[in-house]
Design an enzyme around this catalytic site. Sequence first.
Site, mmCIF file in Angstrom:
data_model
loop_
_atom_site.group_PDB
_atom_site.id
_atom_site.type_symbol
_atom_site.label_atom_id
_atom_site.label_comp_id
_atom_site.label_asym_id
_atom_site.label_seq_id
_atom_site.Cartn_x
_atom_site.Cartn_y
_atom_site.Cartn_z
ATOM 1 N N TYR A 53 0.846 -1.344 -0.108
ATOM 2 C CA TYR A 53 -0.063 -0.075 -0.040
ATOM 3 C C TYR A 53 0.995 1.341 0.174
ATOM 4 C CZ TYR A 53 -4.559 -1.805 0.805
ATOM 5 O OH TYR A 53 -5.997 -2.489 0.525
ATOM 6 N N LYS B 276 3.078 -15.342 1.844
ATOM 7 C CA LYS B 276 3.234 -16.055 0.619
ATOM 8 C C LYS B 276 4.601 -16.252 0.367
ATOM 9 C CE LYS B 276 1.519 -17.577 -3.008
ATOM 10 N NZ LYS B 276 0.505 -18.647 -3.407
ATOM 11 N N ASP C 143 -3.342 -18.149 -0.120
ATOM 12 C CA ASP C 143 -4.195 -18.816 -0.937
ATOM 13 C C ASP C 143 -4.778 -19.611 0.035
ATOM 14 O OD1 ASP C 143 -1.705 -20.026 -0.892
ATOM 15 O OD2 ASP C 143 -1.820 -20.949 -3.103
ATOM 16 N N ASP D 24 -6.409 -6.859 3.832
ATOM 17 C CA ASP D 24 -7.460 -6.193 3.390
ATOM 18 C C ASP D 24 -8.363 -7.386 2.542
ATOM 19 O OD1 ASP D 24 -9.077 -4.150 1.967
ATOM 20 O OD2 ASP D 24 -8.135 -4.563 0.128
ATOM 21 N N ASP E 78 -12.485 -8.945 4.337
ATOM 22 C CA ASP E 78 -13.694 -9.105 3.566
ATOM 23 C C ASP E 78 -14.146 -10.456 3.360
ATOM 24 O OD1 ASP E 78 -13.505 -6.265 2.908
ATOM 25 O OD2 ASP E 78 -14.189 -6.481 0.994
HETATM 26 C C1 IPM Z 1 -10.575 -1.055 4.086
HETATM 27 C C2 IPM Z 1 -10.766 -0.553 2.534
HETATM 28 C C3 IPM Z 1 -9.540 0.390 2.467
HETATM 29 C C4 IPM Z 1 -8.333 -0.249 2.182
HETATM 30 C C5 IPM Z 1 -9.807 1.259 1.109
HETATM 31 C C6 IPM Z 1 -11.087 2.232 1.392
HETATM 32 C C7 IPM Z 1 -8.574 2.359 0.837
HETATM 33 O O1 IPM Z 1 -10.794 -1.531 1.653
HETATM 34 O O2 IPM Z 1 -10.199 -0.397 5.046
HETATM 35 O O3 IPM Z 1 -10.268 -2.471 3.886
HETATM 36 O O4 IPM Z 1 -7.943 -0.711 1.151
HETATM 37 O O5 IPM Z 1 -7.610 -0.486 3.259
HETATM 38 MG MG MG Z 2 -11.034 -3.283 2.446
#
Ligand code: IPM
Ligand code: MG
Length: 360
Positions: A141, A192, A224, A248, A252
């Site tokens: 990042y 990884k 993975d 990240d 999710d």
């Molecule tokens: C998160 C989001 C952010 C990230 C974005 C909005 C920059 O997806 O907080 O997970 O990638 O960190």
């Molecule tokens: Mg995110």
Amino acid sequence: MSKTILILPGDGIGPEIVNEAMKVLACLRDEFGLDAEFDEALIGGAAYDAAGHPLPEPTMELAREADAVLLGAVGGPKWEPLDISVRPEKGLLGLRAGLGLFANLRPAILYPQLADASTLKADVVSGLDIMIVRELTGGIYFGQPRGVRKLDNGEREGYNTLIYKESEVDRIVRVAMDIAMKRNSRVCSVDKANVLECTELWREVATRVGGDYPDVELSHMYVDNAAMQLVRAPKQFDVMVTTNMFGDILSDCAAMLTGSIGMLPSASLDEQGKGMYEPIHGSAPDISGKGLANPLATILSVAMLLRYSLNEPELAERVEAAVNSVLDSGLRTPDIHSPGMTEVGTEKMGDAVVTALCSS
Ligand code: IPM
Ligand code: MG
């Protein structure tokens, strides 16, 4: 001494969900003696529209002075055409980096009332309680060099750099270890290492740090496989620790195990425990302004704020109990709705939490 909380509503559903969290904070102040003051500032696309930058200096200044920051969400299609350097997401990343918030805690807990809302079978997810510890101020990042360059033949090439210093790995793994000691004493470090030198070093440092925690069982997993295991048998995990980008993605994925990304709060902490708190979901432009967003991830972020930055664990428990009782009562925003439940919008859900809180 009164604590200052900086409120950053942001974009899309951000202002709607933060509004509900503010009702909860106001109730804690008026009814339960929370000694706090609130400031509000612009971030993301809203800040770009008003001040030409997604993280204006006055916002950064207030964030530095505050004891804690509560953020809604940033971004939306309106700002996608902008140069990447001034996109709303840059505001969020700038805040994380500028405040040194290297430790991102993303708990994925399945509320038993929502077992049917998960896309996975109830027995796979029931009782799920994972803590994902994501490194937040390094890795790909932020790595340099980065950009898009033109090659001699005129073709363009995009590039980013995955980079971690030993000290950065060391401190995030320690955070995970310390958290594991208060839970089930298991940490899975995700990398990884079979392909990327950077994460081969990550694994080496994690193993070394693990040596300082003889009571914690440390394991390693390739990313993975970790993604697969999260949907196959997620309850094998206690604490997971990983890089910025892997975290990240995996968070999710973990969010969906719990029924909805609309339920998951997060805390981003610096070395002293000062923090920023935000739902892990985004600005959801598709439902913004419609009063449909689930405010519970933001309200649960308030609970984390109380626990980690304001040292008010009892108030945090009260907020979590209020969320639980509202779920018990059958109220559901559309994202967590299932047959037989009562569908409500953002405001009704927020009001119900406040009512439950006030009568607790
Ligand atoms: C998160 C989001 C952010 C990230 C974005 C909005 C920059 O997806 O907080 O997970 O990638 O960190
Ligand atoms: Mg995110």
